[in-house]
Structure formats: C-alpha cells, structure tokens
Design a protein around this motif. Structure first.
Motif, PDB file in Angstrom:
ATOM      1  N   UNK A 186      12.426   4.884  11.744  1.00 19.17           N
ATOM      2  CA  UNK A 186      12.226   3.668  10.977  1.00 19.17           C
ATOM      3  C   UNK A 186      10.870   3.774  10.295  1.00 19.17           C
ATOM      4  N   UNK A 187      10.862   3.639   8.957  1.00 22.28           N
ATOM      5  CA  UNK A 187       9.618   3.720   8.194  1.00 22.28           C
ATOM      6  C   UNK A 187       9.205   2.305   7.805  1.00 22.28           C
ATOM      7  N   UNK A 188       8.242   1.765   8.534  1.00 20.11           N
ATOM      8  CA  UNK A 188       7.694   0.444   8.210  1.00 20.11           C
ATOM      9  C   UNK A 188       6.483   0.671   7.320  1.00 20.11           C
ATOM     10  N   UNK A 189       6.630   0.383   6.026  1.00 23.29           N
ATOM     11  CA  UNK A 189       5.567   0.646   5.065  1.00 23.29           C
ATOM     12  C   UNK A 189       4.879  -0.647   4.655  1.00 23.29           C
ATOM     13  N   UNK A 217      10.883  -2.115   5.381  1.00 22.09           N
ATOM     14  CA  UNK A 217      11.437  -1.334   6.489  1.00 22.09           C
ATOM     15  C   UNK A 217      12.612  -0.515   5.980  1.00 22.09           C
ATOM     16  N   UNK A 218      12.492   0.801   6.137  1.00 20.19           N
ATOM     17  CA  UNK A 218      13.516   1.722   5.660  1.00 20.19           C
ATOM     18  C   UNK A 218      13.820   2.748   6.748  1.00 20.19           C
ATOM     19  N   UNK A 219      15.030   3.314   6.698  1.00 26.20           N
ATOM     20  CA  UNK A 219      15.337   4.463   7.548  1.00 26.20           C
ATOM     21  C   UNK A 219      14.976   5.734   6.791  1.00 26.20           C
ATOM     22  N   UNK A 220      14.388   6.665   7.490  1.00 22.01           N
ATOM     23  CA  UNK A 220      13.947   7.912   6.874  1.00 22.01           C
ATOM     24  C   UNK A 220      14.199   9.058   7.846  1.00 22.01           C
ATOM     25  N   UNK A 221      13.971  10.263   7.379  1.00 21.98           N
ATOM     26  CA  UNK A 221      14.176  11.436   8.218  1.00 21.98           C
ATOM     27  C   UNK A 221      13.216  12.542   7.848  1.00 21.98           C
ATOM     28  N   UNK A 222      13.109  13.521   8.734  1.00 20.33           N
ATOM     29  CA  UNK A 222      12.250  14.668   8.463  1.00 20.33           C
ATOM     30  C   UNK A 222      12.805  15.905   9.157  1.00 20.33           C
ATOM     31  N   UNK A 236       4.434   6.781  15.485  1.00 22.76           N
ATOM     32  CA  UNK A 236       3.508   7.514  14.625  1.00 22.76           C
ATOM     33  C   UNK A 236       2.910   6.572  13.578  1.00 22.76           C
ATOM     34  N   UNK A 237       1.622   6.694  13.353  1.00 24.08           N
ATOM     35  CA  UNK A 237       0.931   5.975  12.284  1.00 24.08           C
ATOM     36  C   UNK A 237       0.560   6.983  11.197  1.00 24.08           C
ATOM     37  N   UNK A 238       0.816   6.615   9.941  1.00 20.50           N
ATOM     38  CA  UNK A 238       0.572   7.529   8.829  1.00 20.50           C
ATOM     39  C   UNK A 238      -0.202   6.805   7.733  1.00 20.50           C
ATOM     40  N   UNK A 239      -1.237   7.444   7.248  1.00 17.55           N
ATOM     41  CA  UNK A 239      -1.943   6.983   6.049  1.00 17.55           C
ATOM     42  C   UNK A 239      -1.532   7.919   4.914  1.00 17.55           C
ATOM     43  N   UNK A 240      -0.763   7.384   3.960  1.00 16.70           N
ATOM     44  CA  UNK A 240      -0.216   8.200   2.876  1.00 16.70           C
ATOM     45  C   UNK A 240      -1.169   8.348   1.695  1.00 16.70           C
ATOM     46  N   UNK A 241      -2.215   7.554   1.661  1.00 17.70           N
ATOM     47  CA  UNK A 241      -3.153   7.634   0.554  1.00 17.70           C
ATOM     48  C   UNK A 241      -2.877   6.594  -0.519  1.00 17.70           C
ATOM     49  N   UNK A 257      -2.383  -2.918 -14.569  1.00 17.79           N
ATOM     50  CA  UNK A 257      -1.992  -1.761 -13.756  1.00 17.79           C
ATOM     51  C   UNK A 257      -2.221  -2.072 -12.289  1.00 17.79           C
ATOM     52  N   UNK A 258      -1.290  -1.684 -11.426  1.00 12.55           N
ATOM     53  CA  UNK A 258      -1.415  -1.929  -9.989  1.00 12.55           C
ATOM     54  C   UNK A 258      -1.896  -0.675  -9.264  1.00 12.55           C
ATOM     55  N   UNK A 259      -2.710  -0.886  -8.232  1.00 17.81           N
ATOM     56  CA  UNK A 259      -3.162   0.231  -7.396  1.00 17.81           C
ATOM     57  C   UNK A 259      -3.480  -0.292  -6.004  1.00 17.81           C
ATOM     58  N   UNK A 260      -3.455   0.602  -5.034  1.00 17.71           N
ATOM     59  CA  UNK A 260      -3.736   0.241  -3.650  1.00 17.71           C
ATOM     60  C   UNK A 260      -3.518   1.439  -2.750  1.00 17.71           C
ATOM     61  N   UNK A 261      -3.304   1.169  -1.479  1.00 15.51           N
ATOM     62  CA  UNK A 261      -3.130   2.226  -0.478  1.00 15.51           C
ATOM     63  C   UNK A 261      -1.838   1.977   0.274  1.00 15.51           C
ATOM     64  N   UNK A 262      -1.096   3.059   0.537  1.00 14.76           N
ATOM     65  CA  UNK A 262       0.198   2.964   1.217  1.00 14.76           C
ATOM     66  C   UNK A 262       0.080   3.528   2.630  1.00 14.76           C
ATOM     67  N   UNK A 263       0.507   2.708   3.607  1.00 17.15           N
ATOM     68  CA  UNK A 263       0.492   3.137   5.003  1.00 17.15           C
ATOM     69  C   UNK A 263       1.886   2.989   5.599  1.00 17.15           C
ATOM     70  N   UNK A 264       2.122   3.712   6.684  1.00 15.59           N
ATOM     71  CA  UNK A 264       3.457   3.716   7.276  1.00 15.59           C
ATOM     72  C   UNK A 264       3.354   3.817   8.794  1.00 15.59           C
ATOM     73  N   UNK A 265       4.261   3.109   9.478  1.00 15.08           N
ATOM     74  CA  UNK A 265       4.407   3.230  10.925  1.00 15.08           C
ATOM     75  C   UNK A 265       5.847   3.638  11.232  1.00 15.08           C
ATOM     76  N   UNK A 266       5.989   4.601  12.134  1.00 14.69           N
ATOM     77  CA  UNK A 266       7.308   5.133  12.484  1.00 14.69           C
ATOM     78  C   UNK A 266       7.620   4.927  13.957  1.00 14.69           C
TER      79      UNK A 266
END
Length: 234
Positions: free
Chosen positions: A36-39, A62-67, A191-196, A216-225
């Motif tokens: 589960x990718x909680x972004x 909240x999305x389902x993802x894989x790796x 897992x905690x991820x900082x995507x930049x 223009x929009x900008x910011x930082x994207x983070x994710x919890x799995x």
C-alpha cells in the motif's frame, strides 16, 4: 560390524552435508513486493504571485503498488539488493486563497496536482534471527526517483503543463520474515520513503488575473508503505 559402522558414518556424513547444502541454498535471491503506497505532499510553495495562503491542505492518496528486487546475502546476516518500484499514480486536492490585484477581489482557487512516481533503490538490510523460522530486520535505502507532475485548476480544461524531476530518494524499513522452506521466505513490514521534489509545468490557460503563464505548483512527495513480500533464493 566395522563395515556396517563405516557405512553408517558415511551415510550420516552425507546426510549432514546434504542438509548443510540445502541450508545454504545460494546467496542470491529475487523478491516481489505488494504494498500500500500512502503518498502525501509537503512543503508546497505558493503556486501564484497572487496566492495569499492555503486554506485546504493537499489530500493524501492511497494506492496499491509493487516492486521487484534482486538481492545478495552477505556474511553476518546482512543483505543488499537492487529494487525497482513500479510507477504509482496519485492526485492531491488543494484549495488556496488568492487576490486579484486588478479589482481587489479575494476568493478561493481549487488546484489538483497529479503525480506519477517511480524509483530505483539500492537497499541494505540487517537480519536479526529469532530462531530458524522467524527473524526481524531493519534497513536503509538510497536511490533515484522520477516524478512527473501536472494538474488543473478548477476544471480539467484549465491545466498545468507536465514537468518531470529526477531526485535523490531515501528510505527506512522495518520488517519481519517467516521462512517457508530452504528456498522461500515470506516477509512483511513498514517503510518510509522520501521521494524528493515535484514540480508541475506552467499554467496552459491565460484567463488568470495577469493573463500570463506565471503559475506553477511545487513541493515534496513522501510515501509510507505497508508491504508483503515473497523471496526466492537461487
């Protein structure tokens, strides 16, 4: 009698060697994860020179993802692996308060940011075996992320151009493993991820207060799995 004893010892040694060989079923492994990718986004900058403040923070997604990963076991219960995380699409709904300098009007502007993120990571894990079946582990990862970002303001017709950024990404992981057999291991973890950073392109519409492409929009994207994985040694 002596021959029988020698044969028994030989068979026992062969069996012991066989078990040991099975126990060391190769140092390489492949892994497939479902998660589960909680972004969420943070650090949003004012999207327009006329934006006063944000009145509704960006929604989470909240999305389902894989790796998929290829790993190698090292001495001392260490593991290293290269992991590719498949693309994840998400959208984040925000609302800003803005002022039109031409007539002094103050109102609200809804903006939706759409992202598509993927990453390639190099992970290192330390295993802490509890017994021959269960173990805990902790890990850190470092790699590259790719974030495509676009969106719209108010309606789908008022779009922001797409832009892509490549970032340094990092992650921290805690997990547990259950050994199904000499070859297969079932795992689960957090897992905690900082995507930049992400950034959209400029506004494609010109019917804003300035009649120009200055938004223009900008910011930082983070994710919890929260993830489950299956590893196979070879």
């Amino acid at each position: 009698m002596a021959l029988a004893a020698a044969a028994a010892l030989s068979a026992a040694a062969g069996f012991s060697g066989s078990v040991h060989a099975q126990d060391k079923h190769g140092d390489f492994y492949v892994s497939a994860r479902l998660q589960n990718a909680h972004q969420e986004v943070s650090g949003q900058q004012a999207y327009s020179p006329r934006a006063l403040n944000i009145t509704r923070g960006p929604s989470d997604a909240d999305k389902f993802a894989g790796s998929l990963a290829l790993g190698y076991r090292l001495p001392g219960d260490w593991r290293v692996e290269a992991e590719y995380v498949l693309p994840t699409d998400a959208s984040f709904d925000t609302q800003w308060r803005f002022r039109n300098p031409a007539n002094g009007f103050v109102g609200n502007s809804r903006n939706v940011i759409e992202t598509r993120s993927q990453r390639l990571m190099l992970n290192a894990y330390k295993d802490f075996p509890l017994n021959r079946t269960f173990s805990l582990y902790a890990g850190l990862g470092l790699g590259l992320s790719r974030i495509e970002a676009e969106g719209y303001q108010g309606t789908m017709a008022r779009r922001f151009e797409s832009d892509t950024r490549n970032n340094l990404a990092w992650s921290a992981t805690l997990g547990m493993d259950f050994r199904l057999s000499q070859r297969f291991t079932l795992g689960a973890g957090y897992r905690h991820v900082d995507l930049g950073k992400y950034r959209t392109g400029r506004n494609l519409f010109l019917d804003n207060a300035s009649g120009s492409r200055d938004e223009q929009h900008s910011g930082r994207l983070k994710e919890q799995n929260l993830f489950v994985e299956l590893r196979a040694g070879f």
